[in-house]
Design a protein around this motif. Structure first.
Motif, PDB file in Angstrom:
ATOM      1  N   LYS A 114      27.784 -20.320  39.636  1.00 48.90           N
ATOM      2  CA  LYS A 114      28.360 -20.787  38.373  1.00 48.90           C
ATOM      3  C   LYS A 114      28.465 -19.645  37.364  1.00 48.90           C
ATOM      4  O   LYS A 114      29.434 -19.550  36.608  1.00 48.90           O
ATOM      5  N   THR A 115      27.442 -18.771  37.363  1.00 48.27           N
ATOM      6  CA  THR A 115      27.478 -17.621  36.456  1.00 48.27           C
ATOM      7  C   THR A 115      28.635 -16.699  36.793  1.00 48.27           C
ATOM      8  O   THR A 115      29.329 -16.190  35.898  1.00 48.27           O
ATOM      9  N   MET A 116      28.874 -16.480  38.070  1.00 48.02           N
ATOM     10  CA  MET A 116      29.979 -15.618  38.480  1.00 48.02           C
ATOM     11  C   MET A 116      31.326 -16.228  38.131  1.00 48.02           C
ATOM     12  O   MET A 116      32.271 -15.514  37.779  1.00 48.02           O
ATOM     13  N   LYS A 117      31.451 -17.548  38.236  1.00 45.90           N
ATOM     14  CA  LYS A 117      32.706 -18.208  37.883  1.00 45.90           C
ATOM     15  C   LYS A 117      33.070 -17.953  36.425  1.00 45.90           C
ATOM     16  O   LYS A 117      34.239 -17.762  36.073  1.00 45.90           O
ATOM     17  N   ILE A 118      32.034 -17.940  35.566  1.00 42.68           N
ATOM     18  CA  ILE A 118      32.290 -17.689  34.144  1.00 42.68           C
ATOM     19  C   ILE A 118      32.741 -16.246  33.923  1.00 42.68           C
ATOM     20  O   ILE A 118      33.634 -15.970  33.118  1.00 42.68           O
ATOM     21  N   LYS A 119      32.126 -15.326  34.663  1.00 38.69           N
ATOM     22  CA  LYS A 119      32.463 -13.907  34.509  1.00 38.69           C
ATOM     23  C   LYS A 119      33.792 -13.557  35.171  1.00 38.69           C
ATOM     24  O   LYS A 119      34.399 -12.526  34.839  1.00 38.69           O
ATOM     25  N   PHE A 120      34.247 -14.372  36.094  1.00 35.82           N
ATOM     26  CA  PHE A 120      35.463 -14.076  36.861  1.00 35.82           C
ATOM     27  C   PHE A 120      36.695 -14.473  36.046  1.00 35.82           C
ATOM     28  O   PHE A 120      37.324 -15.498  36.289  1.00 35.82           O
ATOM     29  N   ASN A 121      37.050 -13.662  35.059  1.00 37.34           N
ATOM     30  CA  ASN A 121      38.222 -13.928  34.231  1.00 37.34           C
ATOM     31  C   ASN A 121      38.838 -12.603  33.793  1.00 37.34           C
ATOM     32  O   ASN A 121      38.396 -11.530  34.202  1.00 37.34           O
ATOM     33  N   LYS A 122      39.839 -12.673  32.949  1.00 34.13           N
ATOM     34  CA  LYS A 122      40.568 -11.465  32.562  1.00 34.13           C
ATOM     35  C   LYS A 122      39.718 -10.500  31.751  1.00 34.13           C
ATOM     36  O   LYS A 122      39.996  -9.299  31.719  1.00 34.13           O
TER      37      LYS A 122
END
Length: 727
Positions: free
Chosen positions: A701-709
Motif C-alpha cells: 500500500k505504501t508503494m502504491k502511494i509513492k508510485f505516481n508522477k
C-alpha cells in the motif's frame, strides 16, 4: 362346411404357415398360434383335439382380443447402433450388460429401450439431469479448449528465449542474472494489454528504484529506529571516481523472530574523512530523520582506524560524549587480520613474494597456463588454478598457501621444464625457492597457524549476534597459541585462573618442543640440525609476535566483553543469578524491575533443568519465545533485557559487504552513477533481499502511494551532467 381336416387347411394355407415358421425362427421369439382364420373369416382353434394333426379338427369361434393377449404378442426392442448416427443421439452407446438398454455418456445412466425404443432416448435428452450434466460438460470443454488455445507453440517459446538471450548479450548482463530474470517473468501475470501499456525506461527505472523501493526501505527503517534501540556500524572508503563515501549500517531487532538484523541505513558523500566531519555527517542524518540517537543508540562498531576508534579524537569518542553508556567495539575481524599480518612479518619475506611470483608467472601467459594444466593432466590430478594473494590478506593468504601446497610437486615439475627450455630468470628464482628445504616446512606451518586465526575470523563475519562470543573465542585462540609456545602449567593457569599473560615469554618451551603442526613436524624431521633450529626459531618468533598482537588488540580485562560472555545461550543457565549483569549494564534495565527479572531467570532455569531442553546449538529464540496459554510471553522481562545485547555489533564485516556491492555496481562502465543514485541502489537491494528477492516482492500500500508522477522529482535525469564520462 362346418369342419374340415387340418390337411385341407395346410394344403390351402401352406404358404401362410411357412411364412409364420420362418418369422419365428429368424426372430427367435416365442409366438403362440392360438387360432387361424378360415375362408369365411371365422377363427379355428388349434389348441384342442388330438395330438395327431391329421385327425385334429378346427372349431369355429369368434376372435376375442384382450390387453393381456396384446402384451404377449409384442416383440421386445433392442438398442441399435444406427440410432447414434443422428447428431442429437450421439451421446448414447450400447449398454455392456443388457441389449435392451442404452447408456448415456453425459449423465452416466442407463435407459431402457425395450418398450419405447428410440423415443425413450429422445425423452431422456430433455430431462433436468441430462441438461445439467450437458451444461457442466460444455463449460469444462470450453475451459480446456481455451487453455489449449492459450498455450504457446514451441516456436514462440524458442523465440522468446532467443530475445532474452539477445538482450543479455546486448547489455553485457551476466548469464547468472538471466536465471533470476526467468523466475521474475514466471511470477508475472502478463497479458497483451499489459505489455502494450508497460512503459519502463532508464528514467522511470531510476525513479522507481529511488522514490519507491529505496524510499520505502528508508521510511520503514527510520520508523523502527525512532521507536527502538539500535547500534551503528560505520566505515569510509573511496570509489573509482575518487569520491569519499561514509557507509552506515544499523543493527536493530526484528521483533517477529527475536533476532538482530543488519540494515543498510545510508551512504553519505563527504569532502574529507576526519573524525569531526564524519561525526557531523552522521548526526545531521539522524536529525533529518528525527531520530533521538542520544537515547536510542546503544552500540558502535568500526575498524581499528584511529579516526574511527582512537582514544582521544575519533568518531567513537564524540559519540561517547553524547551517549555515555554506548558500547563501542573495534572490529574483531580487522583486529585478527592485523594480528596475522604482523606475525607474518617474522617469516622470511621471500615466501609471500614466492606466492605472488608463481601466480604472476603462470597467469600472465596463456601458453604457460596451458602448459601447467597439461602437467596436472599428465600426473592425473584435477587441474586447479593458482590463486593470487589479496593485499588485505584477510583470508586469502591461507587459501593461496593451501593451493600451492596441493600442487607443490606439479609446480616444481613445471618450473623445472621452464628453466630447462626457456632459461627464464624469474623461473630460475622461483625454482630455487621451491627447492629450498626450508620452503615447504614453512608453508605447512603457515597453513596450520593461519587456519586457526581464520576460523575465528570467519565466526565473527557471521550476520548472527556474536557479541557475547568475543571474549571466549579470542581467549581460546590465545590459549591454543600459548599451548604451542609455552609450558603446559603456565597455559593451564592462564586459562583457568585468568592470570595476565604479559609475562608469557618467561615460560617459552625449548625450540625442539614448540608445536608447529602435524605435517610441518613430519617434513621438519628431514632437515639437517642447523636448519631445524632456524625453522623452529622462525616459528617461535611468529608465535611470540602473534601473542603480543592479540594481547594488544583484545582487552581480556574489559568487564563489558568479559561479563557479556555469560550470555551465551549454552552457558547462560550456569549463572547463579543476574546480579553481575545488572551491575555491569544498568542502562539495559530501564523500565525493568530487577527482582521480577531475576525471578523470571530462576523460573527459566527450573524449566530448562526439568525438561532437559538445553542443547549445544540452543538459540535465544528457542529459550525465550515460549508463550503461556493466553498467548503471552512467559519471560517478557528477560526478552527485553537480552534484546539489548543482541543488537551490540561484533565486527564491521557488514559494512565491508556494502562497499563490495558499491564497487560491483559503480564500475568503469557505470561510473556516471552519482552518490545519490548509488545510495538508492544499495537501499533498494537491501529491501529486495529482505523480502525474498525480485520474484517474491509485492506492491504494498505504501508503494502504491509513492508510485505516481511525483516520483520523478526525487531523481532527475540531470544527474548525468555532473558526472565523469568514460572515454
Amino acid at each position: 362346411m362346418a369342419n374340415r381336416t387340418i390337411d385341407a387347411f395346410f394344403s390351402k394355407d401352406e404358404k401362410l404357415m411357412a411364412d409364420l415358421n420362418n418369422l419365428v425362427s429368424s426372430k427367435s421369439e416365442e409366438i403362440i398360434l392360438c387360432s387361424v382364420p378360415n375362408d369365411s373369416g371365422e377363427s379355428i382353434d388349434l389348441t384342442q383335439g388330438s395330438s395327431d394333426l391329421s385327425a385334429m379338427t378346427f372349431t369355429k369361434h369368434k376372435t376375442r382380443t384382450t390387453k393381456e393377449s396384446k402384451t404377449n404378442m409384442r416383440v421386445l426392442q433392442r438398442f441399435t447402433l444406427k440410432w447414434v448416427d443422428s447428431s442429437s443421439l450421439g451421446c448414447f452407446e450400447a449398454y455392456r450388460n443388457d441389449p435392451y438398454y442404452a447408456f448415456c455418456k453425459i449423465c452416466l445412466v442407463k435407459i431402457c429401450v425395450a418398450r419405447g425404443g428410440k423415443s425413450n432416448l429422445s425423452s431422456h435428452l430433455v430431462t433436468q439431469r441430462h441438461c445439467d450434466a450437458a451444461n457442466k460438460m460444455k463449460e469444462v470443454t470450453l475451459e480446456s479448449e481455451s487453455k489449449i488455445s492459450e498455450s504457446p507453440s514451441q516456436d514462440k517459446i524458442n523465440e522468446a528465449e532467443l530475445k532474452i538471450c539477445a538482450w543479455a548479450l546486448e547489455n553485457n548482463v551476466p548469464f547468472a542474472a538471466v536465471d533470476k530474470l526467468a523466475n521474475v517473468l514466471r511470477g508475472l501475470s502478463i497479458d497483451t494489454m499489459l505489455l502494450q501499456k508497460l512503459k519502463l525506461g532508464r528514467t522511470k527505472t531510476t525513479s522507481v528504484v529511488a522514490a519507491v523501493i529505496a524510499s520505502t526501505h528508508h521510511d520503514e527503517l527510520v520508523e523502527r529506529m525512532r521507536a527502538d534501540n539500535f547500534s551503528i556500524i560505520i566505515d569510509e572508503s573511496t570509489d573509482l571516481s575518487s569520491s569519499k563515501t561514509l557507509a552506515i549500517v544499523v543493527r536493530i531487532m526484528n521483533k517477529e523472530s527475536f533476532s538482530a538484523n543488519d540494515q543498510f541505513y545510508t551512504a553519505i558523500e563527504v569532502e574529507c574523512a576526519d573524525h569531526a566531519t564524519l561525526h557531523a555527517a552522521i548526526v545531521a542524518q539522524f536529525n533529518r530523520d528525527n531520530i533521538d540517537y542520544k537515547n536510542n543508540l546503544r552500540g558502535f562498531a568500526s575498524d581499528g582506524a584511529s579516526v574511527m576508534m582512537g582514544r582521544s579524537n575519533s568518531v567513537m569518542r564524540l559519540f561517547k560524549k553524547e551517549c555515555p553508556d554506548m558500547i563501542s567495539i573495534k572490529c574483531t575481524c580487522h583486529s585478527l587480520a592485523l594480528c596475522a599480518s604482523y606475525a607474518c612479518e617474522k617469516v622470511p619475506v621471500y615466501l609471500e613474494q614466492l606466492m605472488r611470483d608463481i601466480y604472476n608467472y603462470i597467469s600472465s601467459s596463456p601458453k604457460r597456463a596451458k602448459e601447467f594444466q597439461r602437467i596436472q593432466d599428465i600426473v592425473d590430478v584435477k587441474p586447479l588454478k593458482i590463486l593470487h594473494p589479496s593485499a588485505t590478506r584477510w583470508l586469502s593468504l591461507e587459501a593461496v598457501i593451501k593451493r600451492n601446497l596441493e600442487r607443490f610437486d606439479e609446480l616444481n615439475m613445471f618450473f623445472s621444464f621452464q628453466v630447462k627450455y626457456d632459461q627464464n630468470s624469474t623461473a630460475i628464482r622461483i625454482l630455487n625457492h621451491l627447492n629450498d628445504p626450508m620452503t615447504k616446512p614453512l608453508l605447512l606451518f603457515l597453513n596450520y597457524v593461519l587456519s586457526l586465526i581464520n576460523n575465528v575470523n570467519r565466526t565473527f563475519q557471521s550476520v548472527d549476534s556474536k557479541f557475547f562470543e568475543i571474549y571466549n573465542e579470542t581467549k581460546t585462540l590465545l590459549a591454543v597459541v600459548l599451548g604451542n609456545l609455552c609450558r603446559e602449567d603456565y597455559v593451564m593457569r592462564f586459562y583457568k585462573e585468568n592470570v595476565d599473560a604479559a609475562d608469557f615469554e618467561n615460560f617459552i618451551k625449548s625450540p625442539e618442543e614448540i608445536y608447529v603442526g602435524v605435517e610441518a613436524n613430519q617434513v621438519e624431521k628431514s632437515l639437517e640440525q642447523r636448519k631445524k633450529l632456524i625453522f623452529k626459531s622462525i616459528c617461535r618468533d611468529f608465535y611470540i609476535e602473534l601473542v603480543k598482537q592479540i594481547l594488544k588488540r583484545f582487552d581480556f580485562t574489559n568487564p563489558v566483553i568479559k561479563t557479556a560472555a555469560s550470555l551465551n545461550p549454552q552457558t547462560f543457565m550456569e549463572l547463579p543469578n543476574l546480579n553481575e549483569l545488572m551491575i555491569q549494564f544498568p542502562r539495559f534495565l530501564e523500565g525493568i524491575d530487577k527482582q521480577e527479572l531475576d525471578n523470571e531467570f530462576r523460573r527459566l532455569k527450573i524449566s530448562v533443568t526439568k525438561l532437559n531442553i538445553l542443547e549445544t546449538n540452543m538459540t535465544w529464540p528457542q529459550l525465550l519465545d515460549v508463550k503461556t496459554r493466553n498467548s503471552l510471553f512467559m519471560y517478557p522481562l528477560l526478552r527485553n533485557f537480552i534484546r539489548f545485547f543482541l543488537i551490540i555489533p561484533h565486527s564491521s564485516a557488514c559494512v565491508e559487504r556494502i562497499f563490495s556491492l558499491y564497487n560491483a555496481n559503480k564500475t568503469k562502465t557505470r561510473n556516471r552513477l552519482t552518490s545519490d543514485t548509488m545510495n538508492s541502489i544499495l537501499k533498494a537491494k537491501n529491501y529486495v533481499s529482505e523480502h525474498g528477492g525480485a520474484s517474491k516482492i509485492q506492491l504494498t500500500k505504501t508503494m502504491k502511494i509513492k508510485f505516481n508522477k511525483s516520483m520523478y522529482k526525487h531523481h532527475s535525469v540531470d544527474y548525468l551532467q555532473n558526472s565523469t564520462i568514460v572515454i
